[in-house]
Design an enzyme around this catalytic site. Structure first.
Site, PDB file in Angstrom:
ATOM      1  N   LYS A 148      37.641  25.694  51.897  1.00 29.42           N
ATOM      2  CA  LYS A 148      36.975  25.295  50.652  1.00 29.42           C
ATOM      3  C   LYS A 148      37.444  26.212  49.527  1.00 29.42           C
ATOM      4  O   LYS A 148      37.158  27.402  49.518  1.00 29.42           O
ATOM      5  CB  LYS A 148      35.449  25.389  50.752  1.00 29.42           C
ATOM      6  CG  LYS A 148      34.802  24.740  49.525  1.00 29.42           C
ATOM      7  CD  LYS A 148      33.393  25.195  49.241  1.00 29.42           C
ATOM      8  CE  LYS A 148      33.274  26.432  48.399  1.00 29.42           C
ATOM      9  NZ  LYS A 148      33.822  26.355  47.037  1.00 29.42           N
TER      10      LYS A 148
ATOM     11  N   GLU B  16      35.879  39.733  52.897  1.00 31.78           N
ATOM     12  CA  GLU B  16      36.688  40.531  51.963  1.00 31.78           C
ATOM     13  C   GLU B  16      35.972  40.469  50.626  1.00 31.78           C
ATOM     14  O   GLU B  16      36.053  39.450  49.927  1.00 31.78           O
ATOM     15  CB  GLU B  16      38.086  39.920  51.828  1.00 31.78           C
ATOM     16  CG  GLU B  16      38.878  39.826  53.104  1.00 31.78           C
ATOM     17  CD  GLU B  16      39.354  41.174  53.576  1.00 31.78           C
ATOM     18  OE1 GLU B  16      39.763  41.996  52.742  1.00 31.78           O
ATOM     19  OE2 GLU B  16      39.281  41.420  54.782  1.00 31.78           O
TER      20      GLU B  16
ATOM     21  N   CYS C  90      40.665  42.550  43.081  1.00 33.85           N
ATOM     22  CA  CYS C  90      39.698  43.358  43.825  1.00 33.85           C
ATOM     23  C   CYS C  90      40.156  44.798  43.992  1.00 33.85           C
ATOM     24  O   CYS C  90      39.344  45.685  44.143  1.00 33.85           O
ATOM     25  CB  CYS C  90      39.423  42.733  45.179  1.00 33.85           C
ATOM     26  SG  CYS C  90      40.911  42.561  46.188  1.00 33.85           S
TER      27      CYS C  90
ATOM     28  N   GLU D  34      31.304  46.526  39.657  1.00 35.30           N
ATOM     29  CA  GLU D  34      32.615  45.903  39.436  1.00 35.30           C
ATOM     30  C   GLU D  34      32.639  45.218  38.064  1.00 35.30           C
ATOM     31  O   GLU D  34      31.746  44.430  37.741  1.00 35.30           O
ATOM     32  CB  GLU D  34      32.864  44.862  40.548  1.00 35.30           C
ATOM     33  CG  GLU D  34      34.283  44.352  40.581  1.00 35.30           C
ATOM     34  CD  GLU D  34      34.499  43.343  41.728  1.00 35.30           C
ATOM     35  OE1 GLU D  34      33.674  42.423  41.882  1.00 35.30           O
ATOM     36  OE2 GLU D  34      35.491  43.488  42.451  1.00 35.30           O
TER      37      GLU D  34
END
Ligand code: NAD
Length: 479
Positions: A174, A249, A283, A382
């Site tokens: 997906k 992850e 990331c 983040e």
């Protein structure tokens, strides 16, 4: 002109489950690019059933034949390099240069994982009993659900599909609702490469609907997810109901440590490039800097000059830009709000700090923030945008302590000319990766894995391959 994308289920473009659709936008112009299907529970279940039915036959094929299918897809991907790169740029906003790198790396990754076909190994163990052999075999997990983010959407298909398929699993993928078009193009390559029916399935849709139907299903054996910590936690909760294996992850808050003896030109160039690439939406790009007080002024001046030289805009209209827009308005608003809060917390914005003045698109100015403290949100959460917060430190040990004091533990970097300091830092940094005198990216033969809230398990290389296998130990009594 629209491509009439349909879910790809059981080797067919599936009209039945592709009725409900949603639109995909260009983040640089806000134009509608196309629409894709939103798979409901019924279509998701059919995709899982197709993967389930195909899996035993796929696993029985010699691994080298499975690898041949991966190579066939890689070849076809190279054939449409420019079309695919343009689609990535249009729907995600990365520069065309980076989009080409992503296409090339994806094809290379499929080939790389195909090379493992002859190297998937078990073990022969010694027994405590006479006349006994013990074999440890590696077997596929079964049906893998791959849930993808938008920042490297094409590569992430390969990162999940290639190790899964070469080890004998089948997949249901997906893509992110932000960037699904490349995935639907990819499904056409899989179809043209004549993979056996049901081995690769693709369903479009949003996270809370299609994604949740997939990850909450009892009929899958593993969820391989890349995305945010919040979604990772939700997926883990859904998987917990069925004790489904997860590979997560998740996000990062990569510290870059610049010591007093560092090559400051190299450090400022590498950190800037890492922060500008994909508009800071990576990331493992530098998210916070700890610079030694003795060289702080010189380093910060170099950093400001390099960040200020960043050209940004619509990457299709001007292929010379270094940086495109952020992927969507939520991303832009999040970055703007975090910078505002850093200001009100007492940090000083010395470059940028505003939503960019552009005719359209979700652009944010390249930004440098100094006088940051460890308790500030900008040093802890983040950012995922072109913003570099800087904090001063007095020693390597102090920098490492601040770096480790984080919910995240994906990647880190260290700039020094002193081998002893580098080794000392590597010993003490609690991260999945440390880059010395460089920034991202990671290598496909490495192991990309996060500590703390950055994830569970990892990807790439031998260790990433084995994430998609179960062990089975056979005890055999014989004469
Ligand atoms: P996201 O978590 O918002 O979405 C990722 C995917 O999860 C999408 O496909 C989404 O539809 C789906 N999803 C959302 N809710 C779901 C649910 N309840 N059930 C199942 N699926 C659901 O992440 P994003 O914004 O697309 O990506 C950015 C994040 O990804 C950043 O935090 C970044 O650090 C992280 N990331 C990590 C790595 C890594 O290797 N560690 C690599 C790339 C990106």
């Amino acid at each position: 002109m629209t491509a009439n994308h349909m879910n790809y289920i059981d080797g067919r473009f599936d009209d039945a489950g592709s009725g409900t659709r949603f639109e995909v936008f260009n983040p640089a112009t806000h134009e509608v690019l196309d629409s894709v299907p939103e798979a409901g529970v019924e279509a998701v279940e059919r995709a899982i059933a197709a993967a389930r039915a195909a899996q035993p036959g796929w696993a029985k094929l010699p691994a080298i034949q499975r690898a041949g299918h991966l190579r066939a897809v890689a070849t076809r991907l190279r054939d449409i390099r420019e079309d695919m790169a343009r689609t990535l740029t249009l729907e995600q906003g990365k520069t065309l240069g980076l989009a080409r790198v992503e296409v090339d790396f994806t094809a290379d990754y499929l080939d790389y994982m195909a090379e493992w076909a002859r190297r998937i190994e078990g073990e022969v163990l010694t027994s405590d009993r006479p006349g006994e052999s013990i074999f440890l075999m590696r077997k596929p997990v079964g049906v893998v659900a791959g849930i993808l983010p938008w920042n490297f959407p094409l590569f992430l298909i390969a990162r999940k599909m290639a190790p899964a398929l070469v080890t004998g699993n089948t997949v249901v993928i997906k893509p992110s609702e932000e960037t699904p078009l490349n995935a639907f193009m990819f499904a056409k390559l899989v179809h043209a490469a004549e993979l056996p029916r049901g081995v690769f399935n693709l369903v479009g849709g949003r996270g809370e609907t299609t994604g949740a139907a997939l990850t909450g299903s009892r009929a899958i054996d593993m969820v391989s997810f890349t995305g945010s910590v919040e979604t990772g936690s939700r997926i883990m909760q859904a998987a917990a109901r069925n004790i489904t294996r997860v590979n997560l992850e998740l996000g990062g808050k990569a510290p870059a440590i610049v010591l007093a003896d560092a090559d400051l030109d190299l450090a400022s160039t590498a950190i800037t490039a890492s922060r500008v690439i994909n508009t800071g939406q990576v990331c493992n790009c530098a998210e916070r800097i700890y610079v030694h007080r003795a060289v702080a002024d010189e380093f910060i001046n170099k950093l400001i000059a390099k960040m200020a030289a960043t050209r940004y805009g619509d990457p299709i209209a001007d292929p010379r830009v270094d940086m495109g827009p952020l992927v969507n308005k939520e991303g832009l608003d999040k970055v703007a709000a975090m910078v505002e809060r850093a200001r009100s917390d007492g940090a000083q914005v010395v470059l940028g700090g505003q939503i960019a003045d552009q005719p359209s698109g979700h652009h944010y100015e390249p930004t440098v923030i100094i006088n940051c403290r460890p308790d500030m949100e900008i040093m802890r959460r983040e950012i995922f945008g072109p913003v570099l917060p800087v904090q001063l430190v007095d020693s390597l040990d102090e920098a490492v302590a601040f770096a480790n004091d984080s919910e995240y533990g994906l990647t880190s970097s260290l700039y020094t000319r002193d081998l002893n300091a580098a080794m000392h830092g590597i010993r003490d940094l609690q991260f999945g990766e440390t880059y010395v005198n460089r920034e991202n990216f990671e290598a496909m033969q490495g192991f990309h894995a996060g500590r703390r809230k950055s994830g569970i398990g990892g990807a790439d290389g031998k260790h990433g391959l084995y994430e998609y296998t179960e062990t089975h130990v056979a005890y055999i009594q014989h004469g």
